[in-house]
Structures are given as C-alpha cells and as structure tokens.
Write an enzyme that holds these catalytic residues in place. Structure first.
Site: not given
Length: 192
Positions: A13-16, A88, A147, A182, A185
């Site tokens: 999700a782009g945390k780093s 982390e 999805c 999600c 899934h």
C-alpha cells in the site's frame, strides 16, 4: 504537541514510501529524525528501508530486546530529535509500543509507526494490536485486491501460488510470497 501515529495497511500500500517521504519532509526543513526497521527483515539489506518505487534510506535496527525509549532518549540527548519513524512496526513488542508512548508523552517527540495490521491467518500482530489500542492517530493506507475492492488482508502463498493456512506467524517475504486481498477473497482461500 507530539503524538503517536499508526499508519497501517495490507502489503503493497506504500507504507515504506510514505515513511521515506515523511523523513524527507522533516530533513528538508532542517529537522532531525531517526528511522528504525526490524532486524529480522533484511530483504533490502540490514538497516535499510526500501520502497518498491526505488527509494531507500538507512535505519537503526530493532529486535524484540531493543529498549526503544532508551535508544531514542540517548540519540535525542546527543542531538535533538524532531521525529521518530518506525517501519515494520507490526514486529514491535507490546512493551516497545509502551516505550514509544513514553517517547511521545515524556520526551515530546512525535512517533510515526508503519506496519501491517494482520498476518496471513487474519490475526493481529502484537505490535499492531498495541498500536491500534494506544496510538493517538490511526491512518489506514489503502491498496486493492485483484478484484478492485479494498484489500485489508494478506494471503501467504507457497511456491505454486496456493494459499498457506498454517505456519509460523512471521515469514518475511514480498510479492513472491504474499498477496493482498479483500476479505471475501481472503476468506475463500484461507478460512474455507
């Protein structure tokens, strides 16, 4: 006023990237920050925080034995710290998260912690659970499932791309080993 922030999401999700951008913003303003990452995650080298976009920075390492308050306090006394950033953070212990609350409340230094909320079985990591309970601000960074829906779970995959349902909570890896999905899934693959 200093606060403890927990930026959480599934993987990818782009945390780093967000952490590294935050560190850049502090440094661009002439402020000093210290970055931490888990010693057990050495995919990009020991003491490195790296984004899939290609940006990276050196970081201090923490293990389950690291006293975060003592280490940050020592660094702060050597030269004033304006911010602490932890990558982390799911690998922090409950005691270490308490120590980070002391960094905020006693030393007056903001702490930005980044981590995933749940493991491959849908269970919270101890560091994430403590951060969800004690952080002043909770910020969800979003990524998407195949999805197109928001992905809030992580599926661990074997070498054939099949979901793994059992095993140790920690098995460090990237896209070759994990996929964000999600709830629907995730449930179909892991809870069925």
């Amino acid at each position: 006023m200093a606060q403890l922030y927990f930026y959480y999401s599934a993987m990818n999700a782009g945390k780093s990237t967000h952490l590294l951008q935050s560190a850049y913003n502090y440094r661009e303003r002439g402020m000093r920050c210290v970055l931490f990452t888990a010693a057990l995650d050495d995919r990009f080298g020991q003491g490195k925080i790296a984004s899939r976009l290609g940006i990276h920075a050196d970081a201090e390492l923490f293990t389950s034995d690291t006293n975060m308050l003592d280490q940050i306090n020592s660094s702060h006394h050597a030269e004033k710290l304006d911010c602490v950033l932890v990558d982390e953070s799911q690998f922090l212990t409950k005691a270490q998260v308490k120590q980070l609350t002391d960094v905020v409340d006693t030393l007056g230094i903001p702490v930005l912690a980044y981590g995933i909320r749940t493991d491959f079985q849908g269970e919270t990591f101890s560091g994430s659970a403590a951060l969800l309970a004690w952080a002043d601000k909770l910020i969800e960074l979003k990524t998407i499932c195949h999805c197109g829906k928001k992905a809030n779970f992580v599926v661990r995959l074997d070498e054939n791309g099949k979901a793994i349902k059992d095993g140790a909570q920690v098995d460090v890896g990237g896209n070759e080993k994990y996929e964000s999905m999600c709830r629907k899934h995730f449930k179909e693959l892991v809870w069925q």
